[in-house]
Design a protein around this motif. Structure first.
Motif, PDB file in Angstrom:
ATOM      1  N   GLY A   1       0.793  -1.277   0.078  1.00 19.28           N
ATOM      2  CA  GLY A   1      -0.016   0.024  -0.049  1.00 19.28           C
ATOM      3  C   GLY A   1       0.915   1.228   0.072  1.00 19.28           C
ATOM      4  N   ASN A   2       0.308   2.230   0.515  1.00 22.15           N
ATOM      5  CA  ASN A   2       1.213   3.521   0.516  1.00 22.15           C
ATOM      6  C   ASN A   2       2.482   3.389   1.290  1.00 22.15           C
ATOM      7  OD1 ASN A   2      -0.948   4.908  -0.985  1.00 22.15           O
ATOM      8  ND2 ASN A   2      -1.881   5.563   0.992  1.00 22.15           N
ATOM      9  N   LEU A   3       2.491   2.882   2.338  1.00 26.28           N
ATOM     10  CA  LEU A   3       3.665   2.783   3.076  1.00 26.28           C
ATOM     11  C   LEU A   3       4.580   1.750   2.596  1.00 26.28           C
ATOM     12  CD1 LEU A   3       5.492   3.614   5.694  1.00 26.28           C
ATOM     13  CD2 LEU A   3       4.427   1.733   6.831  1.00 26.28           C
ATOM     14  N   GLY A   4       4.020   0.667   1.978  1.00 23.81           N
ATOM     15  CA  GLY A   4       5.086  -0.310   1.413  1.00 23.81           C
ATOM     16  C   GLY A   4       5.660   0.261   0.308  1.00 23.81           C
ATOM     17  N   GLN A   5       4.819   1.020  -0.709  1.00 24.10           N
ATOM     18  CA  GLN A   5       5.444   1.636  -1.928  1.00 24.10           C
ATOM     19  C   GLN A   5       6.366   2.854  -1.517  1.00 24.10           C
ATOM     20  OE1 GLN A   5       2.351   2.909  -4.781  1.00 24.10           O
ATOM     21  NE2 GLN A   5       1.106   1.164  -4.339  1.00 24.10           N
ATOM     22  N   ALA A   6       6.027   3.453  -0.388  1.00 20.72           N
ATOM     23  CA  ALA A   6       6.910   4.589   0.033  1.00 20.72           C
ATOM     24  C   ALA A   6       8.237   3.860   0.404  1.00 20.72           C
ATOM     25  CB  ALA A   6       6.741   5.386   1.126  1.00 20.72           C
ATOM     26  N   LEU A   7       8.491   2.780   1.158  1.00 20.63           N
ATOM     27  CA  LEU A   7       9.657   2.043   1.493  1.00 20.63           C
ATOM     28  C   LEU A   7      10.478   1.465   0.049  1.00 20.63           C
ATOM     29  CD1 LEU A   7       8.561   0.141   4.672  1.00 20.63           C
ATOM     30  CD2 LEU A   7      10.182   1.907   4.301  1.00 20.63           C
ATOM     31  N   LEU A   8       9.592   0.734  -0.814  1.00 19.31           N
ATOM     32  CA  LEU A   8       9.967   0.381  -1.963  1.00 19.31           C
ATOM     33  C   LEU A   8      10.994   1.428  -2.609  1.00 19.31           C
ATOM     34  CD1 LEU A   8       7.230  -2.218  -3.254  1.00 19.31           C
ATOM     35  CD2 LEU A   8       9.632  -2.844  -2.435  1.00 19.31           C
TER      36      LEU A   8
ATOM     37  N   ALA B   1      11.308 -10.047   7.059  1.00 21.03           N
ATOM     38  CA  ALA B   1      10.082  -9.531   6.284  1.00 21.03           C
ATOM     39  C   ALA B   1       9.957  -8.188   6.975  1.00 21.03           C
ATOM     40  CB  ALA B   1       9.034 -10.612   6.542  1.00 21.03           C
ATOM     41  N   VAL B   2       9.435  -7.600   5.909  1.00 17.25           N
ATOM     42  CA  VAL B   2       8.995  -6.063   6.154  1.00 17.25           C
ATOM     43  C   VAL B   2       7.529  -6.161   6.297  1.00 17.25           C
ATOM     44  CG1 VAL B   2       9.144  -3.722   5.561  1.00 17.25           C
ATOM     45  CG2 VAL B   2      10.959  -5.035   5.090  1.00 17.25           C
ATOM     46  N   LEU B   3       6.866  -5.586   7.281  1.00 17.81           N
ATOM     47  CA  LEU B   3       5.466  -5.782   7.427  1.00 17.81           C
ATOM     48  C   LEU B   3       4.567  -4.603   7.308  1.00 17.81           C
ATOM     49  CD1 LEU B   3       3.652  -8.523   7.687  1.00 17.81           C
ATOM     50  CD2 LEU B   3       3.706  -8.011   9.967  1.00 17.81           C
ATOM     51  N   CYS B   4       3.856  -4.424   6.263  1.00 15.87           N
ATOM     52  CA  CYS B   4       3.188  -3.064   5.973  1.00 15.87           C
ATOM     53  C   CYS B   4       1.736  -3.364   5.713  1.00 15.87           C
ATOM     54  CB  CYS B   4       3.793  -2.456   4.732  1.00 15.87           C
ATOM     55  SG  CYS B   4       5.498  -1.903   5.145  1.00 15.87           S
ATOM     56  N   VAL B   5       0.944  -4.515   6.525  1.00 19.82           N
ATOM     57  CA  VAL B   5      -0.187  -4.793   5.938  1.00 19.82           C
ATOM     58  C   VAL B   5      -1.054  -4.351   6.882  1.00 19.82           C
ATOM     59  CG1 VAL B   5       0.327  -7.105   5.360  1.00 19.82           C
ATOM     60  CG2 VAL B   5       0.022  -6.944   7.714  1.00 19.82           C
ATOM     61  N   PRO B   6      -2.575  -4.029   6.783  1.00 18.48           N
ATOM     62  CA  PRO B   6      -3.406  -3.533   7.583  1.00 18.48           C
ATOM     63  C   PRO B   6      -3.213  -4.238   8.976  1.00 18.48           C
ATOM     64  CG  PRO B   6      -4.663  -3.747   5.511  1.00 18.48           C
ATOM     65  CD  PRO B   6      -3.116  -4.572   5.436  1.00 18.48           C
ATOM     66  N   LYS B   7      -3.732  -3.375   9.985  1.00 21.49           N
ATOM     67  CA  LYS B   7      -3.770  -4.021  11.269  1.00 21.49           C
ATOM     68  C   LYS B   7      -4.509  -5.324  11.357  1.00 21.49           C
ATOM     69  CE  LYS B   7      -4.213   0.262  13.956  1.00 21.49           C
ATOM     70  NZ  LYS B   7      -4.954   0.992  14.975  1.00 21.49           N
ATOM     71  N   ALA B   8      -5.490  -5.588  10.923  1.00 23.20           N
ATOM     72  CA  ALA B   8      -6.339  -6.582  10.900  1.00 23.20           C
ATOM     73  C   ALA B   8      -5.930  -7.849  10.412  1.00 23.20           C
ATOM     74  CB  ALA B   8      -7.686  -6.267  10.282  1.00 23.20           C
ATOM     75  N   HIS B   9      -4.632  -7.776   9.509  1.00 18.19           N
ATOM     76  CA  HIS B   9      -3.951  -8.794   9.017  1.00 18.19           C
ATOM     77  C   HIS B   9      -2.589  -9.113   9.764  1.00 18.19           C
ATOM     78  CE1 HIS B   9      -7.072  -9.301   6.097  1.00 18.19           C
ATOM     79  NE2 HIS B   9      -7.068  -7.909   5.810  1.00 18.19           N
ATOM     80  N   ALA B  10      -2.215  -8.201  10.665  1.00 15.29           N
ATOM     81  CA  ALA B  10      -0.721  -8.222  11.370  1.00 15.29           C
ATOM     82  C   ALA B  10      -0.666  -9.405  12.056  1.00 15.29           C
ATOM     83  CB  ALA B  10      -0.830  -7.102  12.166  1.00 15.29           C
TER      84      ALA B  10
ATOM     85  N   PHE C   1       5.551  -2.548  10.591  1.00 21.34           N
ATOM     86  CA  PHE C   1       5.021  -1.224  10.474  1.00 21.34           C
ATOM     87  C   PHE C   1       3.546  -1.188  10.860  1.00 21.34           C
ATOM     88  CE2 PHE C   1       9.181  -0.709   8.473  1.00 21.34           C
ATOM     89  CZ  PHE C   1       9.434   0.585   8.694  1.00 21.34           C
ATOM     90  N   THR C   2       2.726  -2.156  11.243  1.00 23.67           N
ATOM     91  CA  THR C   2       1.576  -2.380  11.078  1.00 23.67           C
ATOM     92  C   THR C   2       0.855  -1.468  12.593  1.00 23.67           C
ATOM     93  OG1 THR C   2       1.349  -4.231  12.551  1.00 23.67           O
ATOM     94  CG2 THR C   2       1.590  -4.580  10.429  1.00 23.67           C
TER      95      THR C   2
ATOM     96  N   VAL D   1      11.080  -9.655  16.567  1.00 19.88           N
ATOM     97  CA  VAL D   1      10.377  -8.478  15.898  1.00 19.88           C
ATOM     98  C   VAL D   1      10.746  -7.134  16.248  1.00 19.88           C
ATOM     99  CG1 VAL D   1       7.910  -7.823  15.836  1.00 19.88           C
ATOM    100  CG2 VAL D   1       8.443 -10.247  15.803  1.00 19.88           C
ATOM    101  N   GLU D   2      10.763  -6.455  15.431  1.00 17.24           N
ATOM    102  CA  GLU D   2      11.034  -4.949  15.632  1.00 17.24           C
ATOM    103  C   GLU D   2       9.798  -4.085  15.261  1.00 17.24           C
ATOM    104  OE1 GLU D   2      13.083  -1.258  16.971  1.00 17.24           O
ATOM    105  OE2 GLU D   2      13.591  -3.529  17.141  1.00 17.24           O
ATOM    106  N   ASN D   3       9.323  -3.514  16.192  1.00 18.42           N
ATOM    107  CA  ASN D   3       8.019  -2.873  16.144  1.00 18.42           C
ATOM    108  C   ASN D   3       8.360  -1.251  16.025  1.00 18.42           C
ATOM    109  OD1 ASN D   3       5.856  -5.044  16.443  1.00 18.42           O
ATOM    110  ND2 ASN D   3       6.842  -5.236  18.365  1.00 18.42           N
ATOM    111  N   ILE D   4       7.841  -0.715  14.845  1.00 18.69           N
ATOM    112  CA  ILE D   4       7.840   0.482  14.581  1.00 18.69           C
ATOM    113  C   ILE D   4       6.746   1.291  14.915  1.00 18.69           C
ATOM    114  CG2 ILE D   4       8.556   2.280  12.767  1.00 18.69           C
ATOM    115  CD1 ILE D   4      10.888   0.316  13.523  1.00 18.69           C
ATOM    116  N   HIS D   5       6.753   2.265  15.774  1.00 20.09           N
ATOM    117  CA  HIS D   5       5.705   3.052  16.059  1.00 20.09           C
ATOM    118  C   HIS D   5       5.950   4.514  15.684  1.00 20.09           C
ATOM    119  CE1 HIS D   5       3.944  -0.203  18.370  1.00 20.09           C
ATOM    120  NE2 HIS D   5       5.097  -0.302  18.926  1.00 20.09           N
TER     121      HIS D   5
END
Length: 168
Positions: free
Chosen positions: A31-38, A95-104, A122-123, A136-140
């Motif tokens: 999504g937006n964040l994943g694309q920004a990182l890519l 793995a870089v995780l940028c999925v919606p909260k519901a799928h984290a 990044f969820t 797991v490194e949680n980014i807030h």
């Protein structure tokens, strides 16, 4: 004459941090964040070879961002599975995780069950993997924003104190 040999020092620090070990990574959620990182983050600079990205949106699947192909999330199992079977060419270290909260949580469970060593999360969900050895490194973002608010407040308070001293 005096000081450090910068090139050697940088190489030593990179070695200590593991930047020279050729870790592989995948990105989940384009999504937006994943694309920004890519598009804007140089994984290679920091020691990670970003092998692939995964998403569920049909319009993204098969596309390419900065040389990284987007795959269907449904194909994630075969992409990660060889790590368990010791096929090193497909091993996924992180793995870089940028999925919606519901799928984290579900996605984390999938990744840990297939032996992914680490997750950069990044969820905005505090993830843990107590049943596995996955790191797991949680980014807030909220923590960073609060830090910024603190620094602004400190700066403003300092300016106000200086102004008060000058007006005395």
């Amino acid at each position: 004459g005096y000081g450090y040999k910068v090139t050697a020092l940088r190489a030593e620090i990179a070695s200590i941090l593991g930047m020279d070990r050729g870790y592989s990574a995948i990105l989940i959620g384009v999504g937006n964040l994943g694309q920004a990182l890519l598009c804007n983050f140089s994984f290679k600079t920091w020691g990670f070879d970003l092998k692939a990205a995964f998403d569920v949106k049909p319009q993204l699947i098969g596309t390419d961002y900065e040389g990284v192909k987007i795959h269907d999330m449904a194909t994630l199992d075969p992409a990660v599975m060889p790590a368990k079977m010791k096929a090193t060419e497909n091993k996924v270290d992180a793995a870089v995780l940028c999925v919606p909260k519901a799928h984290a949580v579900q996605t984390t469970e999938l990744l840990t069950s297939h032996g992914v060593n680490a997750i950069w999360n990044f969820t905005n969900v505090e993830l843990t993997a107590p049943e596995s050895s996955t790191i797991v490194e949680n980014i807030h973002f909220s923590d960073s924003l609060l830090s910024l608010s603190y620094y602004i407040s400190e700066d403003n308070d300092e300016k106000a104190a200086r102004a008060a001293r000058m007006n005395k």
